[in-house]
Enzyme design. Structure first.
Site, PDB file in Angstrom:
ATOM      1  N   LYS A   7     -35.847  15.918  74.335  1.00 24.05           N
ATOM      2  CA  LYS A   7     -36.530  17.116  74.437  1.00 24.05           C
ATOM      3  C   LYS A   7     -36.835  17.520  75.973  1.00 24.05           C
ATOM      4  O   LYS A   7     -37.715  17.224  76.607  1.00 24.05           O
ATOM      5  CB  LYS A   7     -37.713  16.999  73.807  1.00 24.05           C
ATOM      6  CG  LYS A   7     -38.252  18.243  72.997  1.00 24.05           C
ATOM      7  CD  LYS A   7     -39.620  18.009  72.266  1.00 24.05           C
ATOM      8  CE  LYS A   7     -40.464  19.117  72.145  1.00 24.05           C
ATOM      9  NZ  LYS A   7     -39.796  20.478  71.792  1.00 24.05           N
TER      10      LYS A   7
HETATM   11  N1  PPE Z   1     -36.160  21.728  67.380  1.00 27.82           N
HETATM   12  C1  PPE Z   1     -36.577  22.092  68.680  1.00 27.82           C
HETATM   13  C2  PPE Z   1     -35.695  22.957  69.595  1.00 27.82           C
HETATM   14  C3  PPE Z   1     -37.889  22.143  69.006  1.00 27.82           C
HETATM   15  O1  PPE Z   1     -38.246  22.377  70.306  1.00 27.82           O
HETATM   16  C4  PPE Z   1     -38.742  21.521  68.276  1.00 27.82           C
HETATM   17  C5  PPE Z   1     -40.379  21.327  68.646  1.00 27.82           C
HETATM   18  C6  PPE Z   1     -38.413  21.081  66.903  1.00 27.82           C
HETATM   19  C7  PPE Z   1     -37.011  21.183  66.591  1.00 27.82           C
HETATM   20  C8  PPE Z   1     -39.202  20.393  65.891  1.00 27.82           C
HETATM   21  O2  PPE Z   1     -39.691  19.119  66.244  1.00 27.82           O
HETATM   22  P1  PPE Z   1     -40.930  18.420  65.863  1.00 27.82           P
HETATM   23  O3  PPE Z   1     -41.999  19.198  66.570  1.00 27.82           O
HETATM   24  O4  PPE Z   1     -40.924  17.277  66.284  1.00 27.82           O
HETATM   25  O5  PPE Z   1     -41.296  18.604  64.248  1.00 27.82           O
HETATM   26  N2  PPE Z   1     -40.800  22.289  69.545  1.00 27.82           N
HETATM   27  C9  PPE Z   1     -42.061  22.213  70.294  1.00 27.82           C
HETATM   28  C10 PPE Z   1     -41.972  23.264  71.295  1.00 27.82           C
HETATM   29  C11 PPE Z   1     -42.398  24.699  70.948  1.00 27.82           C
HETATM   30  C12 PPE Z   1     -42.572  25.144  72.242  1.00 27.82           C
HETATM   31  O6  PPE Z   1     -42.588  26.650  72.159  1.00 27.82           O
HETATM   32  O7  PPE Z   1     -42.881  24.888  73.228  1.00 27.82           O
HETATM   33  C13 PPE Z   1     -43.224  21.962  69.495  1.00 27.82           C
HETATM   34  O8  PPE Z   1     -43.024  22.644  68.152  1.00 27.82           O
HETATM   35  O9  PPE Z   1     -44.219  21.585  69.906  1.00 27.82           O
END
Ligand code: PPE
Length: 308
Positions: A159
């Site tokens: 990430k």
């Molecule tokens: N894909 C991406 C690209 C992503 O950034 C997230 C989380 C997910 C999938 C889902 O992952 P999880 O949170 O582990 O279920 N995105 C984070 C950042 C958002 C933001 O705007 O900053 C979040 O949801 O915290």
């Protein structure tokens, strides 16, 4: 979404006042985007604030740092404690938590090897990321003209901060065109993920989701929770290489993420999904999810890590 300040931010082992959590303009990561972060939520529970799946989030932060070659000058336990401390200090029972690992001030140029690695953990109140109405009634999704990163160009399993240029481009395009969220395809046309969410599709009663590793999607912790919840409700979740038209033909589509939580999709590229109302499978997993995060489902009690 505007920030509401909280009391303290943890920076490199110390709690500092929100307004004093500042860095120099020549901070390396600000220029080159090499850093890694997490998004975590705390929810109110009967035993005070509970951080949802804190340990897996911190593990993913360390994995991301490892992938990007960043040596975090703390261990997992210290950062778990840092998160708990920041949440406790905030006095909030529901908040969004943002740990960040970044390269600090002192070196410039693309070689990050001599740079110092800094860590910060902040939290703030954050409501429904795609709106309360989105959670209740569904959002309008648009397939982006931007493709998702190719994992051969940038490691999508991390990430990484700079990788979000791709997400922001897609988000701005969708919002300016009047949609709530963008869905990115891979360069060969398979469904990857939303700008900050994983994607699930229901077709012929089966729940399908793209295989993260081959489509450059993040292995979401919310998605993992949803897969467990769905399986326990008797639905098999299959990894399937979805195409754009699978979204158009779906009975239900929903997105999952920490910030977004579980959001039904009402339409994709202006094509109504199912009846246009959140479908029964989306509703079922959503209901259990929102109870689980509050520690109200005995089977998933371990997912909630209390701060005191
Ligand atoms: N894909 C991406 C690209 C992503 O950034 C997230 C989380 C997910 C999938 C889902 O992952 P999880 O949170 O582990 O279920 N995105 C984070 C950042 C958002 C933001 O705007 O900053 C979040 O949801 O915290």
């Amino acid at each position: 979404m505007p920030l509401t300040p909280t009391q303290k931010i943890w920076m490199d082992g110390k709690l500092v006042d929100w307004d004093d959590a500042k860095i120099h303009v020549l901070t390396h990561s600000l220029h080159y985007g090499l850093g890694v972060f997490e998004g975590i939520r705390a929810y109110p529970t009967s035993a005070g604030p509970g951080v949802f799946r804190l340990t897996p989030h911190i593990k993913r932060l360390f994995q991301g740092a490892h992938i990007l070659g960043l040596e975090v000058p703390h261990d997992e336990k210290q950062l778990i404690e840092a998160v708990k401390e920041v949440v406790r200090e905030s006095g909030l029972d529901a908040c969004y938590i943002r740990p960040l690992v970044y390269l600090g001030y002192g070196e410039m140029g693309l070689n990050p090897i001599p740079c110092t690695v800094n860590v910060a953990v902040a939290c703030w109140p954050w409501g429904a990321y795609l709106g309360d109405d989105g959670i209740a009634n569904g959002i309008r999704l648009k397939v982006s003209s931007w493709a998702r990163h190719d994992p051969r160009a940038i490691p999508t399993a991390a990430k990484g901060t700079g990788m979000y240029v791709n997400s922001s481009l897609a988000k701005v395009e969708a919002v300016r065109a009047g949609y709530d969220e963008a869905l990115l395809l891979t360069t060969d046309g398979h469904v990857s993920e939303g700008t900050g969410e994983n994607c699930f599709v229901v077709r012929r009663g089966r729940i399908l989701t793209p295989p993260s590793s081959s489509v450059g999607a993040l292995e979401g912790i919310t998605a993992d929770s949803i897969r467990t919840i769905a399986a326990d409700l008797g639905y098999e979740v299959e990894e399937y290489p979805l195409r754009r038209t699978d979204l158009y033909m779906a009975e239900e589509v929903f997105l999952t993420g920490t910030a977004a939580e579980v959001v039904p999709v009402a339409s994709v590229d202006d094509r109504i999904v199912g009846s246009g109302e959140p479908g029964p499978i989306t509703r079922a997993v959503q209901e259990v999810f929102f109870k689980a995060v509050r520690g109200e489902v005995p089977e998933y009690k371990d997912w909630v890590e209390h701060v005191t």
